[in-house]
Scaffold this motif. Structure first.
Motif, mmCIF file in Angstrom:
data_model
loop_
_atom_site.group_PDB
_atom_site.id
_atom_site.type_symbol
_atom_site.label_atom_id
_atom_site.label_comp_id
_atom_site.label_asym_id
_atom_site.label_seq_id
_atom_site.Cartn_x
_atom_site.Cartn_y
_atom_site.Cartn_z
ATOM 1 N N THR B 37 33.228 33.591 103.632
ATOM 2 C CA THR B 37 32.239 34.231 102.774
ATOM 3 C C THR B 37 32.612 35.698 102.535
ATOM 4 N N VAL B 65 36.593 24.743 106.049
ATOM 5 C CA VAL B 65 37.293 23.641 105.397
ATOM 6 C C VAL B 65 38.801 23.786 105.624
ATOM 7 N N ASP B 92 32.389 20.566 100.057
ATOM 8 C CA ASP B 92 33.685 21.233 100.181
ATOM 9 C C ASP B 92 34.738 20.361 100.837
ATOM 10 N N PRO B 337 42.352 24.327 91.738
ATOM 11 C CA PRO B 337 41.114 23.759 92.295
ATOM 12 C C PRO B 337 40.898 22.272 92.002
ATOM 13 N N ASP B 348 35.092 27.302 98.018
ATOM 14 C CA ASP B 348 34.790 28.648 97.544
ATOM 15 C C ASP B 348 35.029 29.678 98.644
ATOM 16 N N GLU B 349 35.220 29.213 99.873
ATOM 17 C CA GLU B 349 35.528 30.131 100.960
ATOM 18 C C GLU B 349 37.033 30.257 101.190
ATOM 19 N N ARG B 353 41.660 29.670 96.654
ATOM 20 C CA ARG B 353 40.662 29.362 95.637
ATOM 21 C C ARG B 353 40.031 30.654 95.108
ATOM 22 N N TRP B 356 42.558 32.470 92.966
ATOM 23 C CA TRP B 356 42.764 31.767 91.698
ATOM 24 C C TRP B 356 41.609 32.050 90.735
ATOM 25 N N GLU B 357 40.402 32.051 91.256
ATOM 26 C CA GLU B 357 39.244 32.202 90.385
ATOM 27 C C GLU B 357 39.110 33.598 89.801
#
Lengths: 321, 362
Positions: B37, B65, B92, B337, B348-349, B353, B356-357
């Protein structure tokens, strides 16, 4: 990307949906409706869980989404068809509520529902509505006039539909007030189309949210988009649920908003017109067209830093912790 | 839009200025956080761009994850398919590949898998299911504690059991430092996980390895505030555990949550993806709860030989902070993704990812 099978992500409204349309359906991926002389034509299928949600239902959604698609190309909605695919066992009382919503929304848009179709399928297979509509082109809006320096307007707070649905569908009980923004926008947008103000592009930021909409705006074009975080209208409710779930509001669907690209000379006049309508009271200029980074959407953060607002590939999931 | 005071622009810029001024005294500082996070917040607000070049902010093994072993994923997939079980887990986890399949892709082979938002929802689905249901129980103490607490407080359906791959952050970090795998100057401790564990378990980390440790929240002011506190410690030549996240975190942690964890789980060795077995870093069911432990209840077989990483994947180096995502040849090319080759591109953690976002294919 190449795939041998359809995945759920192909229906998410993100990059894979766009590629599916381009590579398989060969449709004009740039427009929500076809422009056929002085007639605009569009079609849309609707499936949603739950069927009834705070702020609307599948009936209201099916009419408003189709009306808004016509408005995007500069058309005044005129006539609508509807088709129902219903599972055996579906309650007549629920069907009545859905049809009533459709009639009410059509009345609001001053549109006549002129024909329809009904199919019943096996039980537990769901309930779906297709709506098609035609409208009269007031003036065609196809994106061909977009120029560097054009301003981008969002007609209201973003992200409300997506989070409201997620909250209800998953019974998250994170907020008791958040409702879908589901609404047909004829009353808000038609006066602008009918005015002498210039509009270069319009799109309703539905699946994939504002981020997808802005990425579509510059997809395969020779310009990019700059958005200013501090100017994007977002309600406190949406901000709160967004923080809780770890999903940014930019990626959450809207069903009653429009993103409008206008030349700088007309931006403030169009904002004034929008602010006069209840559905446009939070309209805001959120960004502009730039030649600096073609095909990319950059978000200018309030701290003076920048980041990409990427085209979503997969459906956003709430994080584990 | 309205932001909380922990996003306040003036405060953020003032902290960034303070960091820049004070950091001039140092040649290079490598500060690692151990929470996905945190990485999400750092990427989302482009906080690295507010730091001077001599401060490197590294993402450590803090995504639950990303550290879940492919061996565990293989085992649950194989067992689920052969025995027609319902596998319940967080969204996830669905896309993370084992040696060949993810839970999602294994559904094409006949695995029945259902995404849930938490154990309470898993219990709901298990009650609906007519067959055995296994909750693939993932996460650090942040998720392990609620799982333990729910197990203690509700009547579980008889067909529900648990495959625990929970990890314990403090010991994971400690052992990685002991093994010399982390080349860092300071640690930002995970706010959420520390709310459960408290800060005492990190005293050894600070004292044994001369590392300033500051627990932080997840807003821009928190992260930058923690960096400034770290620099202040280094300036004063001290290494201790400090708490930036005082509004939610206290030194002792959550005693009730700790009791629930101690009642249900033993601390055991655990496999961390790409990092191997880390001593005392996992939560496994106590003997008295063997009936809930799917691994024992069903004698789930583990393969002795397995490929821990997909060929060419450099996620392990990413989570040790030795490379940044774009240095992996697969990043944004064949790993994205939708088709995550390595675990860091899934959640998202995950570090890849997040990069990349907000940075794309740079």
């Amino acid at each position: 990307m190449t795939f041998d099978k359809i995945t759920m992500d192909h229906g998410s409204g993100g990059k894979l949906t766009l590629e599916l349309i381009e590579n398989i359906f060969k449709a004009n991926a740039g427009l929500d409706s076809a422009i056929l002389g002085d007639i605009a034509f569009t079609t849309d299928s609707h499936s949603i869980t739950p069927l009834f949600f705070r702020g609307g239902d599948i009936g209201k959604l099916s009419v408003s989404g189709t009306m808004n698609d016509l408005l995007c190309v500069g058309a005044k909605p005129m006539y609508l068809s509807s088709a129902f695919i219903m599972e055996e066992g579906f309650l007549i009382s629920d069907l009545k509520k859905i049809v009533q919503s459709m009639l009410s929304e059509a009345k609001s848009a001053n549109v006549e529902i002129v024909c329809g179709d009904t199919k019943v399928i096996e039980s537990n297979k769901g309930f779906y509505v297709n709506t098609s509509a035609i409208g009269k082109i007031i003036r065609p809006i196809d994106g061909s006039k977009i120029k560097e320096g054009d301003k981008i307007i969002a007609t209201g707070n973003i992200g409300e539909h997506g989070f409201a649905i997620l909250n209800e569908r998953e019974n998250l009980q994170l907020t008791s007030h958040l409702a879908s923004d589901c609404a047909e926008l004829t009353g808000l947008i038609l006066p602008i189309i009918e005015s002498d103000l210039e509009i270069h592009w319009m799109r309703d930021p539905t699946r994939g949210g504002l981020a997808m909409c802005l990425n579509e705006l510059c997809y395969k074009r020779d310009f990019g988009v700059e958005v200013f975080e501090e100017l994007v209208p977002i309600s406190q409710e949406v901000l709160s649920i967004s923080e809780m779930l770890g999903i940014e509001p930019y990626y959450s669907a809207n069903e009653g908003k429009m993103v409008i690209v206008v030349p700088p000379k007309d931006a403030s006049k169009i904002l004034d017109l929008l602010h006069k309508h209840p559905l446009g009271k939070n309209a805001s200029l959120i960004g502009e067209i730039t030649k600096d980074h073609p095909q990319k959407v950059l978000l200018n953060l309030s701290y003076g830093t920048k980041r990409l607002l990427s085209m979503p590939i997969v459906e956003k999931m709430p994080r584990i912790c | 839009m309205q932001w909380s005071k922990f996003k306040d622009k003036d405060l953020v810029l003032s902290l960034a200025h303070g960091i820049k001024q004070k950091a001039k005294k140092f040649d290079r500082l490598r500060i690692m956080h151990v929470c996905g996070t945190h990485e999400n917040a750092i990427a989302r607000y482009a906080l690295r761009d507010l730091l001077p070049n001599n401060i490197k902010l590294l993402a450590g093994p803090g995504c639950p994850v990303c550290v879940t072993s492919s061996k565990d994923i293989d085992a649950i997939i194989n067992y689920g398919i052969k025995n027609d079980c319902t596998i319940l887990t967080f969204g996830d986890m669905l896309r993370v590949k084992g040696s060949a399949y993810s839970l999602l892709s294994a559904s094409k082979l006949g695995l029945y898998v259902k995404m849930v938002y938490g154990l309470d929802e898993a219990i709901y689905y298990a009650k609906q299911a007519k067959k055995d249901a296994i909750f693939f129980s993932v996460g650090f103490e942040t998720t392990a504690a609620p799982v333990a607490s729910i197990i203690k407080s509700v009547n579980l359906p008889e067909n529900l059991s648990f495959f625990s791959v929970h990890k314990y952050t403090p010991n994971g970090v400690l052992e990685l430092l002991k093994a010399g795998k982390l080349n860092i100057d300071a640690l930002i401790l995970p706010g959420h996980a520390s709310i459960v564990s408290g800060l005492a378990p990190y005293e050894k980390v600070a004292s044994s390895f001369n590392l300033p440790c500051v627990a932080a929240g997840f807003e821009p002011v928190d992260v930058l505030g923690a960096i400034l506190m770290i620099i202040n410690q280094l300036e004063d030549n001290i290494c201790k555990v400090e708490n930036e996240y005082e509004r939610l975190l206290n030194y002792e942690g959550n005693k009730l949550a700790q009791k629930a964890l101690n009642d249900i789980f033993d601390i055991t060795d655990s496999i961390w993806r790409g990092l191997g077995i880390i001593k005392n870093s996992g939560f496994e069911f106590k003997k008295t709860y063997n009936y809930l432990n799917a691994k024992l209840k069903f004698n789930i077989p583990f393969s002795d030989s397995y490929t821990e990483e997909q060929k060419g994947c450099r996620c392990a180096e990413v989570i040790l902070g030795t490379i940044e995502p774009p240095q992996c040849p697969m990043y944004a090319k064949i790993c994205n993704p939708h088709n995550p080759v390595g675990p860091c591109m899934v959640s998202d953690e995950g570090t890849c990812r997040n990069w990349w976002e907000v940075k794309g294919d740079i």
